[in-house]
Design an enzyme around this catalytic site. Sequence first.
Site, short mmCIF file in Angstrom:
data_model
loop_
_atom_site.label_atom_id
_atom_site.label_comp_id
_atom_site.label_asym_id
_atom_site.label_seq_id
_atom_site.Cartn_x
_atom_site.Cartn_y
_atom_site.Cartn_z
N ARG A 1 46.42 32.71 48.74
CA ARG A 1 47.00 33.36 47.56
C ARG A 1 48.49 33.60 47.78
NH1 ARG A 1 42.20 37.02 44.93
NH2 ARG A 1 42.12 35.67 43.12
N GLN B 1 49.86 29.83 43.07
CA GLN B 1 49.37 30.59 41.90
C GLN B 1 48.80 29.71 40.79
OE1 GLN B 1 52.17 33.59 40.63
NE2 GLN B 1 51.56 34.96 42.27
N ASP C 1 45.14 28.88 41.42
CA ASP C 1 44.26 30.00 41.75
C ASP C 1 43.10 30.12 40.75
OD1 ASP C 1 43.07 32.37 42.42
OD2 ASP C 1 44.93 33.50 42.59
N SER D 1 41.41 33.59 40.24
CA SER D 1 42.10 34.46 39.27
C SER D 1 41.83 34.01 37.84
CB SER D 1 43.61 34.47 39.52
OG SER D 1 43.90 35.20 40.68
N TYR E 1 43.29 41.37 49.92
CA TYR E 1 41.94 41.84 49.59
C TYR E 1 41.69 43.22 50.19
CZ TYR E 1 40.91 37.07 48.15
OH TYR E 1 40.91 35.87 47.50
#
Length: 359
Positions: free
Chosen positions: A116, A121, A124, A127, A221
């Site tokens: 990440r 991005q 991802d 997400s 996380y």
Amino acid sequence: MKVGVPQEAAPGERRVALVPDTVSRLGEGVTVIVEPGAGVAAGFPDEAYREAGAELGDPWSADVVVKVAAPSAGEAAKLHEGQVLIAFLAPLTDADGVRRLAAAGVHGLALESIPRITRAQPMDALSSQATVAGYKSALIAADRLPRFLPMLMTAAGTIPPAKVLVLGAGVAGLQAIATARRLGAVVSGFDVRPAVREQVESLGATFLDLGVQGEETEGGYARELTPEQQAAQQAELQARIPGFDAVITTAAIPGRAAPKLVTAEAVRGMRPGSVIVDLAAETGGNCELTRPGEEIVESGVTIVGTTNLPSTMATHASQLLARNMASILGLLVSGGELVLDWDDEIVAGACVTRKGEGA
Ligand code: NAD
């Protein structure tokens, strides 16, 4: 280079890994082979793929196979050595599936393992799909509640706004907060990662201070709470939850069973007609009473344990996933050829099995 798009075989899976719009953006030298019918459940007929330049046929012999769910044993048997597979491979929980790919000599790139970092991005997929799940969870809560979400002032009287609590404010939780707010609810959010308070507040929600604070890993996380912290969190929530009409839970620790936040006793403390939407149902649920894949009523409280919410919004979920896939494919193609650069931290990070490294 050929990219294959199989029809998803898992029960209830409506998404597809590439949509027609993305097929036409993959650039020179890339041929896409779509299994007939692969996009139909997501709203993309075969004709739309053909018009975008794809071929219809057997996707399994392509150089790269892109999928949503990890292949079943039967599907894995159709893969061959040196082939690249990109999908949600559940590397932390599906050891058998990963072993199968390793034994077949397949380069398995897990969507869950893409680092990440800023450059990754657009790739991802965790997400993009969590965004869909978070949005849908707020709609489900609104639909199941026997109340309005917004405040209403009518000739027949004034209705106060519903109170919604969102537990876990990662990508899905923040989207649930934003959606419940847009629907007019008064929203509170909680997460064990301290950095989240500001994000919750920036969406116009209140951060519920439970006096429990966890740690964040380097990857962003949450670390699992200690048993003492978990007990303190459950007790504090038990006292606060009766004040809410709907609770949306999204708390997760990668590779672990979902942390239990809402006890059976806390459910019994809620008013009849209240709703819990448990987005962590797939990994066991954040509520003790959640039954994964089911919607039940306990002590008058509706507990929604529906799994795979992104599949219920298959068109947009597939569109976002396809953009993620196209960005990943962009890393693997050079001059129309497949080039695996193991020095690239995204390729190396995503790789869970590699040709020549065995099972
Ligand atoms: P996730 O799905 O793994 O977990 C959901 C949320 O549950 C997390 O916010 C976590 O802190 C929370 N949680 C865990 N245990 C809890 C507990 N006991 N009580 C309450 N909450 C608990 O998380 P995610 O949505 O995938 O996001 C994880 C992080 O990654 C976030 O910080 C997010 O902003 C970050 N992220 C970074 C990028 C990037 O930089 N490219 C992209 C996406 C997400």
